[in-house]
Motif scaffolding. Structure first.
Motif, PDB file in Angstrom:
ATOM      1  N   GLN A  10       0.515  -1.268   0.296  1.00 54.48           N
ATOM      2  CA  GLN A  10       0.140  -0.314  -0.024  1.00 54.48           C
ATOM      3  C   GLN A  10       0.748   0.915   0.073  1.00 54.48           C
ATOM      4  O   GLN A  10       2.036   0.797   0.365  1.00 54.48           O
ATOM      5  N   ALA A  12      -0.126   4.994   1.097  1.00 52.92           N
ATOM      6  CA  ALA A  12      -1.496   5.820   1.919  1.00 52.92           C
ATOM      7  C   ALA A  12      -0.720   6.706   1.620  1.00 52.92           C
ATOM      8  O   ALA A  12       0.225   7.900   2.005  1.00 52.92           O
ATOM      9  N   PHE A  53     -11.562   7.220   5.045  1.00 53.04           N
ATOM     10  CA  PHE A  53     -10.962   6.313   3.471  1.00 53.04           C
ATOM     11  C   PHE A  53     -11.806   6.043   2.639  1.00 53.04           C
ATOM     12  O   PHE A  53     -12.452   6.352   2.418  1.00 53.04           O
ATOM     13  N   LEU A  55     -10.531   4.277  -1.118  1.00 49.57           N
ATOM     14  CA  LEU A  55      -8.954   2.676  -1.546  1.00 49.57           C
ATOM     15  C   LEU A  55      -9.689   2.543  -2.468  1.00 49.57           C
ATOM     16  O   LEU A  55     -11.147   2.171  -3.019  1.00 49.57           O
ATOM     17  N   CYS A  56      -8.372   1.806  -3.618  1.00 45.80           N
ATOM     18  CA  CYS A  56      -8.789   1.237  -4.312  1.00 45.80           C
ATOM     19  C   CYS A  56      -7.026   0.776  -4.663  1.00 45.80           C
ATOM     20  O   CYS A  56      -6.230   0.949  -4.163  1.00 45.80           O
ATOM     21  N   GLN A  62      -2.363  -1.239  -3.361  1.00 43.51           N
ATOM     22  CA  GLN A  62      -3.424  -0.642  -2.688  1.00 43.51           C
ATOM     23  C   GLN A  62      -2.834   0.884  -2.618  1.00 43.51           C
ATOM     24  O   GLN A  62      -1.911   1.010  -2.209  1.00 43.51           O
ATOM     25  N   GLU A  64      -4.177   4.428  -0.529  1.00 46.66           N
ATOM     26  CA  GLU A  64      -5.604   4.751   0.595  1.00 46.66           C
ATOM     27  C   GLU A  64      -5.451   6.421   0.695  1.00 46.66           C
ATOM     28  O   GLU A  64      -3.910   6.230   0.694  1.00 46.66           O
ATOM     29  N   PHE A 154     -10.907  -7.177   1.682  1.00 43.81           N
ATOM     30  CA  PHE A 154     -10.249  -6.264   0.208  1.00 43.81           C
ATOM     31  C   PHE A 154     -10.596  -6.637  -1.619  1.00 43.81           C
ATOM     32  O   PHE A 154     -10.603  -5.353  -2.347  1.00 43.81           O
ATOM     33  N   VAL A 157     -13.236  -3.428  -2.944  1.00 43.70           N
ATOM     34  CA  VAL A 157     -12.276  -2.466  -3.158  1.00 43.70           C
ATOM     35  C   VAL A 157     -12.078  -2.225  -4.673  1.00 43.70           C
ATOM     36  O   VAL A 157     -11.936  -3.066  -4.975  1.00 43.70           O
TER      37      VAL A 157
END
Length: 160
Positions: A10, A12, A53, A55-56, A62, A64, A154, A157
């Motif tokens: 991820q 972020a 939040f 998410l994708c 990922q 975030e 997930f 997502v």
């Protein structure tokens, strides 16, 4: 820190306007859509924060986006920079799917003496902690142990 092997999972970002930041991420990274969760509670080392939040997945990575909205949210709020709605990189997240590896990671973090400003549990699905590595590499590292119960967390997502 001498850490067990992990998977970079991820990237972020923090922002003061999640809707504008999602539009920026869509334009910049070619993201089609996000899963958005608003006013979620998250445990931090200082108490409970609330945040939005988004998410994708971009391939297997990922993305975030976090907009702090109150409570003990300083770990997120202090990282916001730039103009309103911009994306400010906050942390890289490592996914752990093995309980023994999670415990080894926690032990390594504790031995390192590095500050851990966030540590919590999300139901029976995930354990997480942030290690403050801003002086060493410029950002936080998040370690997440997704339990067997959280394996589907997930699946909803969106993927680009």
């Amino acid at each position: 820190m001498n850490m067990p092997p992990f998977t970079l999972f991820q990237m972020a970002y923090v922002t003061d306007d999640i809707d504008a930041a999602m539009r920026q991420a869509m334009a910049t990274f070619g993201i089609a859509s996000f899963q958005v969760n608003r006013d979620m509670a998250i445990q931090t080392g200082q108490g409970v924060a609330t945040a939005h939040f988004a998410l994708c997945f971009l391939g297997d990575l990922q993305i975030e986006i976090i907009q702090p909205t109150g409570g003990a949210d300083s770990v997120y709020r202090q990282g916001i920079g730039g103009s309103s709605g911009s994306l400010s990189f906050h942390h890289a997240g490592m996914l752990i799917t093995d309980e023994a590896q999670w415990h080894a990671t926690v032990a390594a973090v504790e031995r390192s003496g590095s500050p851990v400003p966030v540590r919590g549990v999300f139901g029976d699905m995930m354990h997480y902690l942030y290690v403050d590595q801003r002086e060493q590499i410029g950002h936080y590292l998040e370690y997440m142990w997704r339990t067997a119960a959280g394996a589907a967390i997930f699946d909803a997502v969106p993927r680009t």
